[in-house]
Design a protein around this motif. Structure first.
Motif, PDB file in Angstrom:
ATOM      1  N   THR A 167      24.730 -20.153 -10.425  1.00 18.65           N
ATOM      2  CA  THR A 167      24.073 -19.111 -11.211  1.00 18.65           C
ATOM      3  C   THR A 167      22.616 -19.000 -10.786  1.00 18.65           C
ATOM      4  N   ILE A 168      21.955 -17.931 -11.224  1.00 15.64           N
ATOM      5  CA  ILE A 168      20.538 -17.771 -10.926  1.00 15.64           C
ATOM      6  C   ILE A 168      19.727 -18.883 -11.580  1.00 15.64           C
ATOM      7  N   GLU A 169      20.236 -19.398 -12.711  1.00 19.23           N
ATOM      8  CA  GLU A 169      19.564 -20.524 -13.367  1.00 19.23           C
ATOM      9  C   GLU A 169      19.631 -21.769 -12.491  1.00 19.23           C
ATOM     10  N   ASP A 170      20.802 -21.983 -11.845  1.00 22.93           N
ATOM     11  CA  ASP A 170      20.930 -23.119 -10.928  1.00 22.93           C
ATOM     12  C   ASP A 170      19.944 -22.978  -9.769  1.00 22.93           C
ATOM     13  N   PHE A 171      19.887 -21.771  -9.212  1.00 23.15           N
ATOM     14  CA  PHE A 171      19.006 -21.538  -8.067  1.00 23.15           C
ATOM     15  C   PHE A 171      17.543 -21.765  -8.431  1.00 23.15           C
ATOM     16  N   SER A 172      17.171 -21.361  -9.639  1.00 21.48           N
ATOM     17  CA  SER A 172      15.771 -21.478 -10.050  1.00 21.48           C
ATOM     18  C   SER A 172      15.328 -22.928 -10.213  1.00 21.48           C
ATOM     19  N   LYS A 173      16.291 -23.844 -10.307  1.00 28.68           N
ATOM     20  CA  LYS A 173      15.947 -25.259 -10.444  1.00 28.68           C
ATOM     21  C   LYS A 173      15.504 -25.876  -9.117  1.00 28.68           C
TER      22      LYS A 173
END
Length: 249
Positions: A167-173
Motif C-alpha cells: 500500500t502507499i502507507e507501506d511505501f511511505s515507511k
C-alpha cells in the motif's frame, strides 16, 4: 523376537543458514558409513520423554522435534529453529539388527558456531545443493537435500506472493536516501555479495551488502551514487551485517 518386527527410531536435520546446508563427515572410527558425508542426527533416547511429567502437553507431543534439537546440539553445537518435516524413511543397513525408522526435518540455524563432536564427526561444511555433489555422501543424502531445496524455494515463492503488492502507507515507511560508495569489497566465500561502505552523512558511513558481484567489479562501484533503503532492519549474511538495501547502482 524377530528383529524384522523391531524398529529403532532416529531423527535427523538438514540445517540451513543463509541459504546453505550443513553437512558433516562421519569419523573414520564409525562402523557404519565411516568417512562419508551426512547431516546431523541420531537415535531417539528414552531420556527425551521419560522424565517429562505425564499429563503435560510436552509428554505427548513434539518428542521427535525435541530429540532432533538435542542431537544437533550434541553433534555440532548449534541451536536450531523453525523445524519442518521433510520425510520419513527406513534404513535396512543390517539384516541382523532392527531397522531404523528415520524422521527427517529441515531447520533454520538459530545460534552458535559449529563445534563437531569428535567421536562422531571429523569435518563439516556449509554447502549449496550444487556444491554438495562434490562430496562423497551417504546414499540418499543427495535426494534429501533436493527435498530441502524444494522446500526452501517454495518458502521463498510464498513470501514473494505475500509481498507482491504494498500500500502507499507501506511505501511511505521506507526511508530512501542517496549515498556515495566510498569502498567496495567482495565478501569472502560468496560469488554475489559485495560489501559497500557508503557515505550517508554519518561519521563512520554505512555498510550494506549487495548481491551485485556478477554485474560490477569493485573498482567500477567506487565513486558511484546509489539509492538505498536506510531503515531496513539489519541483516546478517555470510558473517557480516548489512544495514540497508541497495535499489540501484
Amino acid at each position: 523376537m524377530d528383529n524384522h518386527n523391531l524398529y529403532e527410531v532416529a531423527v535427523a536435520a538438514i540445517v540451513m543458514k543463509e541459504g546453505r546446508y550443513l553437512i558433516t563427515r562421519r569419523a573414520a572410527s564409525k562402523k557404519k558409513w565411516p568417512g562419508l558425508w551426512t547431516v546431523p542426527g541420531g537415535r531417539l533416547q528414552s531420556s527425551d520423554y521419560v522424565n517429562i511429567p505425564m499429563g503435560t502437553v510436552s509428554a505427548r507431543y513434539n518428542i521427535l522435534e525435541q530429540a532432533v534439537r538435542r542431537e544437533v546440539k550434541e553433534e555440532v553445537g548449534l541451536e536450531i529453529d523453525n523445524l519442518r518435516y521433510i520425510t520419513g524413511l527406513v534404513d535396512q543397513y543390517s539384516p541382523d539388527k532392527p531397522h531404523s525408522l528415520i524422521v527427517l526435518f529441515i531447520a533454520d540455524w538459530k545460534s552458535g558456531e559449529v563445534a563437531p563432536q569428535e567421536e562422531e564427526i571429523d569435518q563439516f561444511a556449509w554447502v549449496s545443493l550444487a556444491e554438495a555433489e562434490k562430496y562423497e555422501l551417504i546414499p540418499g543424502i543427495r535426494e534429501e537435500l533436493v527435498m530441502a531445496e524444494k522446500i526452501k524455494i517454495a518458502r521463498a515463492m510464498e513470501w514473494k506472493k505475500e509481498t507482491d503488492t504494498i500500500t502507499i502507507e507501506d511505501f511511505s515507511k521506507m526511508d530512501l536516501r542517496i549515498g556515495l560508495i566510498q569502498k567496495a569489497e567482495k565478501v569472502e566465500k560468496s560469488e554475489k555479495l559485495v560489501r559497500l561502505t557508503i557515505d550517508d552523512g554519518s561519521a563512520e558511513g554505512r555498510v550494506i551488502l549487495a548481491g551485485i558481484g556478477p554485474y560490477y567489479t569493485c573498482e567500477e562501484l567506487v565513486g558511484k551514487k546509489i539509492t538505498f533503503i536506510a531503515n531496513l532492519q539489519p541483516r546478517k549474511m555470510m558473517g557480516a551485517v548489512s544495514h540497508g538495501m541497495v535499489l540501484a547502482a
